[in-house]
Design an enzyme around this catalytic site. Structure first.
Site, PDB file in Angstrom:
ATOM      1  N   TYR A   1       0.812  -1.207   0.000  1.00 11.01           N
ATOM      2  CA  TYR A   1       0.000   0.000   0.000  1.00 11.01           C
ATOM      3  C   TYR A   1       0.849   1.262   0.000  1.00 11.01           C
ATOM      4  O   TYR A   1       0.388   2.320  -0.433  1.00 11.01           O
ATOM      5  CB  TYR A   1      -1.006  -0.021   1.155  1.00 11.01           C
ATOM      6  CG  TYR A   1      -2.244  -0.771   0.753  1.00 11.01           C
ATOM      7  CD1 TYR A   1      -3.220  -0.154  -0.016  1.00 11.01           C
ATOM      8  CD2 TYR A   1      -2.414  -2.110   1.070  1.00 11.01           C
ATOM      9  CE1 TYR A   1      -4.340  -0.845  -0.452  1.00 11.01           C
ATOM     10  CE2 TYR A   1      -3.529  -2.812   0.644  1.00 11.01           C
ATOM     11  CZ  TYR A   1      -4.494  -2.171  -0.114  1.00 11.01           C
ATOM     12  OH  TYR A   1      -5.599  -2.858  -0.549  1.00 11.01           O
TER      13      TYR A   1
ATOM     14  N   HIS B   1      -5.421  -2.298   6.954  1.00  6.27           N
ATOM     15  CA  HIS B   1      -4.813  -3.358   6.147  1.00  6.27           C
ATOM     16  C   HIS B   1      -3.854  -4.229   6.957  1.00  6.27           C
ATOM     17  O   HIS B   1      -3.173  -5.081   6.391  1.00  6.27           O
ATOM     18  CB  HIS B   1      -4.094  -2.741   4.942  1.00  6.27           C
ATOM     19  CG  HIS B   1      -5.030  -2.183   3.919  1.00  6.27           C
ATOM     20  ND1 HIS B   1      -5.885  -2.975   3.194  1.00  6.27           N
ATOM     21  CD2 HIS B   1      -5.261  -0.902   3.513  1.00  6.27           C
ATOM     22  CE1 HIS B   1      -6.601  -2.212   2.382  1.00  6.27           C
ATOM     23  NE2 HIS B   1      -6.248  -0.954   2.556  1.00  6.27           N
TER      24      HIS B   1
END
Length: 753
Positions: free
Chosen positions: A280, A433
Site C-alpha cells: 500500500y 490493512h
C-alpha cells in the site's frame, strides 16, 4: 546517434511536421502558465529540444503514443456506472482516466491537436452525464462513489484527469472550461470531500488519494479554497471526536489531524516506512509524490520535500529496500504477491525522487530496471542523466525501518546475507490493512519466497472473484495469526482478532545487528498479543564458514503465568520430499479447527514426538530445504494444507508444518537451511541432505538462552543471547557445561568442540 534512436527521432519529427493542425492557444482567464503540475511549460520546451537523443524517454514516448492512438481509434465510451472492480464499466472508466492523462501529455509534447480534442470530447462527455449520476448502485463501500463503486476510485479518476485538464487548458475555450469545471471537475471534488467526510477526513491511503485529487485540481484552477481543503481537510462537526470508521481509518473534527499534510505526517515513520506496508505504500506513493511535485512547482515556499526530514524521499528509498532481490515487494499486511518496483506508481516515485531529491545516482539504476520514465520534467531529468552513464547500483543491504509517526512503534527488519533475505515484522498493526501477526517472518532464497507470508485473499480487478475486491477469506484466513509464521496461543489470534485493540499496540525492537559479515540478527519482543504472555523471538542469518553454508536460526521464547497450548507454523512453498519422523497420514483429511483461520486448514497427517530433533525436507524451484526443530516429549506435529471451508476455491492450496507445545515457559528452536539443488536436465540432486546433525538447548533461563548446533562435519557451534540486556557494551559471563564463556554485547556465536 544509434540507429534505433535516430529512427524514433525521425518518426517523431514526421509526426510533428505532418500534423494537420498545430497547438491552439486560447485566452487564459487566470493568466497562469499551463501545464503547471508535473509537466510544466518550461519542461515541455526542454523535452522538445532533446527528443531523439534520450533513448529511455524516446522509447517510452513511442510506446505511449501507440497505446493512446489505439484507444482514440476505438472512440469515446463513457458508460453509465454499474459494476464492481473488474466489470466493464469500472474497467472502462479506469482506462479512460489513464488514457486522458497520457493524451494530454502527448498533446503538449507532440503539438498534435487530435490528442487535445480527444481529451476535450471525453471531458465534455463526462460533464454531460455527471450531474445526473446517482450514487453508485453497488453498496459494498463505506463511501460509495458516482463514477466508481467507491470514492477511492473517483479520487483516482480526478488525480489523473486534473493532469489531463492542465495539459489542454489553453486549448479549450472559456465556455468549454466553464462546462467542464462547473458540471464535472468541481462537483467531483466536492462529492469526494464535503459530501463524504468519512472518506476524506481520515488517516489512510484512501484519504491521501482524496486530498490529492482535490489538491491537484486546486493547483490547476488556482483555487485557494480547494487547496486549503486538500492540505488541511474539512471540519466535521457532525462527527464525534476520534471516531474510528468500519474500515479502520480515523474521522476527526480537528482539521490539524486530517488532510494531505496529516496523511504525510501520521502514517510514515521518520525512516520513510509506511505503516500499511510496502504494497500500500507503493499505491499511496503515487498521489503523495505527484502532489508534492506539483506543490513544489507552484507553492515552493511550502518546501514540501523537506517536510518531516524529507520523509517522502526517504519513503522512496524505503520502498525499494522493502523489495526482494527480484524487485517484488515483501507481503507485509494486505498485499498481492508479485507487485514490484516496475509498477507505474514506483516509476513515478523514482523519477520525482531523483529530480527533487539529491539526484541519487543509485535511483538511475532502478530506472534502468524499470525500463521506462514518466513523460514529464522528472522523467526527462532521469533520461538525460542516464545518457551520461552516471548511474550507480542500488545495493540492497540489511536494514531496519521503524514504525509509527515518531519511529517508536516497533519496526520491520530486513536481513540479507549471501543469497538469503529474511523479513521480520515487529511493527504496529498497520491500520485497516494490518494483520494479526506479531513477530512473524518470511524467507527468500535468491529472490524466491521459501517460507511465505500468504498476503491477501483478493484477485484485484478479476470480476469473477468477488467483483475484484477483498474476499471474505481475507478476514477469516489471511489476517488471522495461524496464516503467518508466528505463535498462536490456544488457537486464538493475536488480540483475539480485534482491530480496535490491535491498533493501539505494537511490538518492541530488542536487537538489530548487521555489523558481523557472517551473522545478521534481529530480535524483538511483544507483551500485548496475549494477556500476561511475553513473546521474544530472535532470528539470525548465519554463514557457517566451515561448511560454506548459510542458514536461518530461529529462537522463539514464550513466558506466561498459565499453561497454554502454542502452535508455531512454517508455511513453506514446495513439494515435501522427506521427514525423519513416521507421521500418520489420514485417509480423509480433517478440518484442523473451527475458527480464527484454523477452519481453513486441513490436517493431513500428525505425529506425537519424543525428545528428539524433527526435520522436514522439501523441494522448491529445484532447490532443497530442510527445517530442523527441537521437539520435547508429548509435542505434536501436524502436516496441514490450506483449503478447508473454501467452497469457491478462493484460497491457494499450499502446505504448512505446525509444531504444537504445551506449557507456561516454552522455547521453540529451529534451523531453516537451504542446502542443495536438483537439475532436471541431468536428473541429479546435489547436497540433497541437510548439514545439520543435531540442535540442542543448553541454557534457557530468564536471563540467557543458549543453543548448540552440531553439523555433519563434526563441528559444533553455540549461539547465546542475553534475554534482558541488549546493551552492546555490556560484558557477559556464563557457566555452560563446566565451561566459562565470556563475551561483550547481546549475543555470541562460538565454536565449542
Amino acid at each position: 546517434m544509434k540507429p534505433i534512436t535516430y529512427y524514433i527521432f525521425l518518426v517523431l519529427l514526421v509526426s510533428l511536421v505532418s500534423c494537420k493542425q498545430t497547438k491552439v492557444e486560447r485566452t487564459n482567464k487566470n493568466n497562469l502558465e499551463h501545464p503547471r503540475l508535473l509537466l510544466t511549460a518550461s519542461g515541455v520546451k526542454e523535452i522538445k529540444n532533446n527528443l531523439g537523443t534520450i533513448p529511455l524517454f524516446d522509447n517510452t514516448l513511442s510506446e505511449i503514443k501507440k497505446e493512446v492512438d489505439t484507444e482514440i481509434k476505438k472512440g469515446i465510451d463513457v458508460p453509465i456506472p454499474k459494476d464492481l472492480s473488474g466489470g466493464y464499466t469500472h474497467t472502462t472508466h479506469k482506462k479512460n482516466f489513464i488514457t486522458l492523462q497520457k493524451a494530454g501529455v502527448l498533446y503538449q509534447i507532440l503539438n498534435d491537436v487530435n490528442y487535445a480534442e480527444y481529451v476535450k470530447q471525453m471531458l465534455l462527455s463526462y460533464a454531460k452525464i455527471y450531474p445526473t449520476l446517482p450514487v453508485h448502485p453497488k453498496e459494498r463501500s463505506y463511501a460509495r462513489g458516482k463514477i466508481f463503486w467507491q470514492c477511492l476510485n473517483d479520487a483516482n479518476w480526478l488525480v489523473y484527469v486534473s493532469q489531463a485538464y492542465d495539459c489542454v487548458y489553453n486549448y479549450l475555450s472559456v465556455e468549454e472550461r466553464k462546462i467542464i469545471e462547473n458540471d464535472l471537475l468541481i462537483p467531483v471534488a466536492n462529492y469526494i470531500s464535503i459530501e463524504n467526510p468519512q472518506f476524506f477526513n481520515r488517516i489512510h491511503n484512501h484519504s491521501t488519494w482524496g486530498t490529492v485529487a482535490v489538491g491537484m485540481l486546486a493547483l490547476v484552477l488556482d483555487n485557494d479554497e480547494l487547496l486549503q481543503r486538500a492540505l488541511y481537510g474539512i471540519p466535521s462537526d457532525n462527527l464525534s471526536e476520534d471516531m474510528r470508521d468500519n474500515d479502520g481509518g480515523y474521522i476527526k473534527k480537528d482539521r490539524q489531524d486530517v488532510g494531505f499534510l496529516a496523511n504525510l505526517e501520521e502514517p510514515f515513520s521518520p525512516d520513510g516506512y509506511y505503516t500499511e506496508g510496502p504494497y500500500y505504500q507503493r499505491y499511496a506513493m503515487y498521489p503523495f509524490l505527484v502532489f508534492a511535485q506539483a506543490l513544489q512547482n507552484n507553492k515552493p515556499d511550502l518546501k514540501i520535500f523537506n517536510h518531516k526530514n524529507s520523509v517522502l524521499l526517504n519513503g522512496v528509498t524505503a520502498l525499494i529496500n522493502l523489495s526482494n532481490k527480484n524487485g517484488e515487494f515483501f507481503t507485509l499486511n494486505d498485499a498481492q504477491k508479485g507487485m514490484s518496483i516496475k509498477s507505474n506508481a514506483v516509476v513515478t516515485a523514482v523519477d520525482i525522487a531523483y529530480k527533487s531529491g539529491n539526484k541519487n545516482p543509485a535511483l538511475l539504476s532502478i530506472a534502468q530496471q524499470q525500463n521506462k520514465v514518466t513523460l514529464d520534467d522528472a522523467g526527462l531529468a532521469v533520461a538525460l542523466d542516464l545518457t551520461k552513464n552516471i548511474q550507480k547500483p542500488f545495493v540492497k543491504k540489511s536494514v531496519e525501518y521503524t514504525d509509527g509517526n515518531d519511529g517508536k512503534q516497533g519496526a520491520v527488519g530486513v536481513l540479507r546475507l549471501k543469497d538469503l533475505e529474511l523479513v521480520f515484522k515487529y511493527t504496529s498493526h498497520g491500520l485497516s490493512h494490518g494483520h494479526y501477526d506479531k513477530l512473524s517472518y518470511s524467507f527468500f532464497n535468491n529472490g524466491d519466497e521459501v517460507a511465505q507470508d500468504y498476503g491477501m485473499a483478493r484477485y484485484v480487478n478479476i470480476e469473477q472473484k468477488g467483483g475484484g475486491n477483498y474476499l471474505k477469506e481475507n478476514k477469516t484466513w489471511s489476517k488471522q495469526t495461524i496464516a503467518h509464521n508466528t505463535i498462536t496461543q490456544n488457537q486464538q489470534s493475536h488480540f483475539n482478532g480485534k482491530y480496535k485493540i490491535a491498533s493501539e499496540k505494537h511490538s518492541d525492537r530488542y536487537l538489530f545487528d548487521v555489523n558481523n559479515p557472517n551473522i545478521k540478527i534481529a530480535s524483538a519482543k511483544d507483551n500485548n498479543a496475549y494477556n500476561k504472555t511475553s513473546l521474544h523471538r530472535t532470528l539470525a542469518l548465519i554463514h557457517e564458514e566451515t561448511l560454506n553454508s548459510t542458514f536461518l536460526l530461529d529462537i522463539f521464547k514464550i513466558s506466561s503465568n498459565k499453561t497454554h497450548s502454542y502452535d508455531l507454523p512454517l508455511h513453506y512453498l514446495g513439494q515435501l520430499i522427506q521427514t525423519n519422523f513416521d507421521y500418520q497420514k489420514h485417509q480423509n483429511p480433517k478440518v484442523f479447527g473451527t475458527q480464527n483461520g484454523y477452519q481453513h486448514l486441513y490436517e493431513e497427517a500428525n505425529y506425537q514426538t519424543k525428545n528428539e530433533n524433527i526435520s522436514t525436507t522439501w523441494l522448491h524451484k529445484n532447490k532443497l530445504y530442510t527445517y530442523t526443530t527441537l521437539a520435547n516429549e508429548k509435542d505434536s506435529l501436524f502436516l496441514t494444507r490450506i483449503g478447508a471451508n473454501d467452497p469457491d476455491y478462493n484460497l491457494r492450496s499450499e502446505p504448512s508444518f505446525i509444531h504444537r507445545k504445551k506449557g507456561n515457559n516454552i522455547l521453540f528452536t529451529g534451523v531453516l537451511e537451504p542446502h542443495g539443488s536438483y537439475n532436471t536436465s541431468t536428473e541429479l540432486a546435489t547436497n540433497a541432505y541437510s548439514h545439520i546433525k543435531e540442535i540442542k538447548t543448553i541454557v534457557n533461563t530468564q536471563y540467557y538462552t543458549a543453543v548448540e548446533i552440531t553439523f555433519n562435519n563434526k563441528v559444533s557451534k553455540m549461539f547465546v543471547i542475553a534475554n534482558n540486556n541488549n546493551d552492546s557494551k555490556i560484558e557477559h559471563e556464563l557457566d555452560i557445561q563446566n565451561k566459562k564463556i565470556t563475551w561483550t554485547g547481546t549475543y555470541t556465536y562460538i565454536e565449542i568442540h
